[in-house]
Scaffold this active site. Sequence first.
Site, PDB file in Angstrom:
ATOM      1  N   ASP A  52      -3.241  22.956  -8.703  1.00  0.00           N
ATOM      2  CA  ASP A  52      -3.505  21.902  -9.681  1.00  0.00           C
ATOM      3  C   ASP A  52      -2.759  22.319 -10.949  1.00  0.00           C
ATOM      4  O   ASP A  52      -3.159  23.254 -11.643  1.00  0.00           O
ATOM      5  CB  ASP A  52      -5.014  21.799  -9.926  1.00  0.00           C
TER       6      ASP A  52
ATOM      7  N   ARG B 205       0.825  -1.224   0.000  1.00  0.00           N
ATOM      8  CA  ARG B 205       0.000   0.000   0.000  1.00  0.00           C
ATOM      9  C   ARG B 205       0.851   1.261   0.000  1.00  0.00           C
ATOM     10  O   ARG B 205       0.439   2.307  -0.506  1.00  0.00           O
ATOM     11  CB  ARG B 205      -0.938  -0.008   1.216  1.00  0.00           C
TER      12      ARG B 205
ATOM     13  N   LYS C  59      -3.719  12.581 -17.405  1.00  0.00           N
ATOM     14  CA  LYS C  59      -3.672  13.402 -18.615  1.00  0.00           C
ATOM     15  C   LYS C  59      -2.328  13.204 -19.332  1.00  0.00           C
ATOM     16  O   LYS C  59      -2.064  12.130 -19.817  1.00  0.00           O
ATOM     17  CB  LYS C  59      -3.928  14.865 -18.235  1.00  0.00           C
TER      18      LYS C  59
HETATM   19  C1  LIG Z   1      -7.647  20.116 -14.043  1.00  0.00           C
HETATM   20  C2  LIG Z   1      -7.996  18.745 -13.605  1.00  0.00           C
HETATM   21  N1  LIG Z   1      -7.617  18.349 -12.389  1.00  0.00           N
HETATM   22  C3  LIG Z   1      -7.917  17.127 -11.917  1.00  0.00           C
HETATM   23  C4  LIG Z   1      -8.629  16.228 -12.691  1.00  0.00           C
HETATM   24  C5  LIG Z   1      -9.000  14.896 -12.108  1.00  0.00           C
HETATM   25  O1  LIG Z   1      -8.228  13.895 -12.586  1.00  0.00           O
HETATM   26  P1  LIG Z   1      -8.646  12.345 -12.552  1.00  0.00           P
HETATM   27  O2  LIG Z   1      -9.653  12.149 -13.627  1.00  0.00           O
HETATM   28  O3  LIG Z   1      -7.346  11.650 -12.754  1.00  0.00           O
HETATM   29  O4  LIG Z   1      -9.229  12.075 -11.178  1.00  0.00           O
HETATM   30  C6  LIG Z   1      -9.015  16.579 -13.970  1.00  0.00           C
HETATM   31  C7  LIG Z   1      -9.751  15.609 -14.825  1.00  0.00           C
HETATM   32  O5  LIG Z   1     -10.328  15.936 -15.813  1.00  0.00           O
HETATM   33  C8  LIG Z   1      -8.704  17.879 -14.432  1.00  0.00           C
HETATM   34  O6  LIG Z   1      -9.105  18.290 -15.651  1.00  0.00           O
END
Ligand SMILES: Cc1ncc(COP(=O)(O)O)c(C=O)c1O
Length: 385
Positions: free
Chosen positions: A177, A52, A202
């Site tokens: 983010d 984990r 992504k």
């Molecule tokens: C800017 C952004 N942050 C976070 C996420 C979340 O990512 P995940 O789909 O891997 O949970 C996304 C998903 O589209 C996103 O566009």
Amino acid sequence: MRMDTLLGHAGRAPERFDGAVNVPVIRASTVLFPDVDAHETSDRFTSVTYGRHGTTTRFALEEALAQVEGATRVSAVSSGVAAIAVSLLAFTRPGDHILVADNVYGPTRHFCEARLKRNGVDVEYYDPCIGSRVSEYFRANTRLVFCESPGSLTFEMQDLPAIGAAARARGIPVLADNTWATPYFFRPFDKGVDVSIHSATKYIVGHADVIMGTIGATEAYWRTIRQTAADYGYTASPDDCYLALRGLRTLAPRLRQQMQNALHVANWLSTRAEVARVLYPALPSDPGYALWKRDMTGAASLFGVELKPLSDSVVKAGLNGLRYFGHGASWGGFESLVTFPKPARSRSVTPWQSGPLLRLHIGLEDPQDLIADLSAAFDVMRREA
Ligand SMILES: Cc1ncc(COP(=O)(O)O)c(C=O)c1O
């Protein structure tokens, strides 16, 4: 090592794996130690102790990402949303106040509304373009500032160094983010950020086949994050870490090509009569261009397109005929995608008013084909209008 070289070499250890170029998938729940003392004195955050907390495959990915982004440590978790949730939970408790940019990704906002507020955290949204004036919103109990630059729906750039300086003066962390900026185009820890979050789903994975999140942090914050992820039991599987590490190896050429393709399509869109504006910080016409140019070395291939007024049904008729743009969530893979988002629904202090908004993700296809596809969609919209 320059960045492109680092992407090819970071986290590798062929001498440990029979010369294999890539760190293999090492699946384990139980990990055996030579004796009781070795077991009892092991550090689960820095060495392999139990599945984990990560096997060598996950540690290799985390090490590579830490080097590329300049973090002290990176923690891989099961999704981008998990990375956001862990980061917010790590620094908040009932009675705290936090500042969250008004343009954040919808599920980030939902987590704040549905979870943090229920846990007694006072969540206040702020204008993402406010820069150093964010300090006017600081209270005695403000614990963190959350950013997303540019916002992944409406693409406002934030002055992260200014926000970082204001937060540092108060001794609170800036969480960002950075999924759009990517670890390749942005060095967050040199630009005021303390905790850098990615949906690795992504560009890092890059092939639309893994869900994963990563959290990079400085010396002051990484253990708090790692402990919180451990407390909630968040982890990332060795197989997924292997694929993310493989994706990371080609991050640079994919991003460079996708940026070039995106600029090609965005510039074409800017000339079209149907288009009111293109929301892409890499275009000199974009209000965020100066900040983007100052802080980042490149641009992701995700941007917005505001159309001149048209009914939803006409826009949808045009989009439904697209051949190369897929209709689906996410971005950062090799393939082009289109969505028809409604940002007005998820903002409170910076109301969003615009014509129909499309969000395009430009993949590795030939941009001429993508332009022909969009041109045909505009023809349909004109006929249907
Ligand atoms: C800017 C952004 N942050 C976070 C996420 C979340 O990512 P995940 O789909 O891997 O949970 C996304 C998903 O589209 C996103 O566009």
